[in-house]
Design an enzyme around this catalytic site. Sequence first.
Site, PDB file in Angstrom:
ATOM      1  N   ASP A 210      54.941  11.340  41.403  1.00  0.00           N
ATOM      2  CA  ASP A 210      55.695  10.111  41.164  1.00  0.00           C
ATOM      3  C   ASP A 210      55.096   8.989  42.009  1.00  0.00           C
ATOM      4  O   ASP A 210      53.882   8.971  42.233  1.00  0.00           O
ATOM      5  CB  ASP A 210      57.169  10.348  41.502  1.00  0.00           C
ATOM      6  N   HIS A 282      61.072   4.960  43.012  1.00  0.00           N
ATOM      7  CA  HIS A 282      61.404   5.956  42.002  1.00  0.00           C
ATOM      8  C   HIS A 282      61.252   7.380  42.523  1.00  0.00           C
ATOM      9  O   HIS A 282      62.109   8.247  42.298  1.00  0.00           O
ATOM     10  CB  HIS A 282      60.479   5.717  40.801  1.00  0.00           C
ATOM     11  N   SER A 472      64.168  10.121  33.522  1.00  0.00           N
ATOM     12  CA  SER A 472      63.620  10.370  34.859  1.00  0.00           C
ATOM     13  C   SER A 472      64.641  11.019  35.768  1.00  0.00           C
ATOM     14  O   SER A 472      64.289  11.779  36.669  1.00  0.00           O
ATOM     15  CB  SER A 472      63.170   9.056  35.506  1.00  0.00           C
TER      16      SER A 472
END
Length: 652
Positions: A210, A282, A472
Amino acid sequence: MVNRIVAGTLVASLLLGVTPGVFAAGPDAPQATFDVSSLRAPKGYDRFIVTWRDGTTQRISASAATQAIGAALSRTVATTSQLRAGKVATTQAVYGRKLATGSDLVRISRKLSRSEAETLIRQIAADPAVRHVEPDAMMQKIDDIRATAVMPVVVDDTYYARYQWHFRPASGEAEKIGSDTTSFANRGGSNVANAWNLADGSGVTVAVLDTGITQHPDIDLSLADAGYDFISDGFVSGRSTDARAPGGWDTGDWTTEDKYLLANGGCIDPSVGDQQEDSSWHGTHVSGTIAELSNNATGMAGIAYKAKVLPVRVLGHCGGYTSDIADAIVWASGGHVDGVPDNAHPAQVINMSLGGGGSCASDAVTSDAIASAMSRGTTVVVAAGNSGDDAANYSPASCPGALTVAANGIAGKRAYYSNYGSTVALSAPGGGIYANDGSTGATVQAGFIWSAINAGTHEPTTASYGGMAGTSQATPHVSGSVALILSATKAAGLATPTPVAIRTLLTATAQAFPATPDKPIGAGILDAYAAVNKALGNDPGEPGGDATTLDNGVALPGQAGRADGVLVYRIDVPAGARSLALRSFGGSGDVSLYVKGGEAASSSVYDYRSIKPSTNNEAVTVARPAAGSWYVTVVGVKDFANVTVQASFTAP
């Protein structure tokens, strides 16, 4: 060594002879496969991945590979009128590197238009020495919707009870989340809270490919330095060189500077609706969902809260290239990547909450990388995507072997943004954004998944908590649950389930959707508790089938569980018995008691209940109980330990 071919200089010689290699062109020559499906945006393409056939010179020689690509490039640009007119600079093919899968990355000295890129791909594929060719597509973090609420660290675990509906059972119990003024029936939770009575993730490493990870007091960062930054483009990484770097730290992925505009050589094109964004953090949010520390008097909880997170940075400014992600998959699972120290902490699970346009063929480089990881026993979990489209049109969501996850909201409906289709294995909580998982309206805090985050705009600053919604967020629910399965089987001395067996466990135990989804999103909604039970060889079966038997008047001490954990007990009452007393007492924490005759009780289905605040001393008395099995269900309001449970009646 840098190998470079200038378009046009070798055309005559290479078109008159046979391209170096063992395969000659002809009607019986093997045909290459190629992928142009990811050529979707008119932003230009200058990176391509070529897989050569075994036994060819190009497979082992960078110079031969570059020469062959140069020939294909020459044939491509020869059709470009601007180049013939001298309006476009001479185009060169430059060898990039050998990928861990054995494919080659080749760079072109200028960005090709979409039509030029497609022509080049077809020209490369015409070479009988080529097995597969594809653009080195830029993948993105799945474009999540972010809640406006961001919370500071507090010294307690109250955020779990107030916000993390997604870990609780899909029992239909009404929940009021955060500052919402309306309660919503929870029919979309993952039942992680009950799985905590069986496993905690100990001994399992989950690699999160990520944006990397940031400092956070609620995450175990012991493997952060052991992670790696696989981004090999300085513009994308934000470093001064193209070199990769040790450590899995997130230094930011913002695009709010002019240099990130397409007109300036970046990736943001406002004319097609692109928006410049602050750093997303994220990877921190995803990592928190998987393994945020729990029962530590801080913030929120993670699914496999004793698992180790290995952060691997593959996404930076503008996203991340397929070639870097493929190398990272191999490395994270314990494979070798040239130029990078071998991973001392191979992951049993890889989480990829990322993706991009274009289907993923069985011989694509990402498929090869996933197959490599699976061969080492690593389960690869990926997001279906947030485009409201068939996941077959996206990568890595459509890669063979990937465990692809769609998203549902608290109501158990398909989140309106979630991709769908036959490549999806199952759904998990990703957040519905709007009330009752609608497609429009006002956002509600019950519409998001809550986890760790950072408050920084560009570089990381203060650790915090916040909500996001997307596939996600659904994906780490499955990755964390896989870690629970592996932890439980290891502790029980059972054989480690293979990635294929884990897929079967998850799909076979998925809970039925409360209503048929408008689009197919897999076998059902993740049920972590049922999956771990099945992995251990237990079968909870019908409600109450896994109940612990109580003997008349015999106290059962030492009971423990997590907040929202459920323990079920049964006592068989003969005809004519009187004064059935069911109670819990002692120990620490806070529990409630639910009682029902004939079937297991729950907090929403019961005949009697005792829900005194802030105590374990609960009691229910039934004056003249019907003959048969009576069930008492202990539900944790808070984490509890050393609670005694007892049932007694006056015999006839």
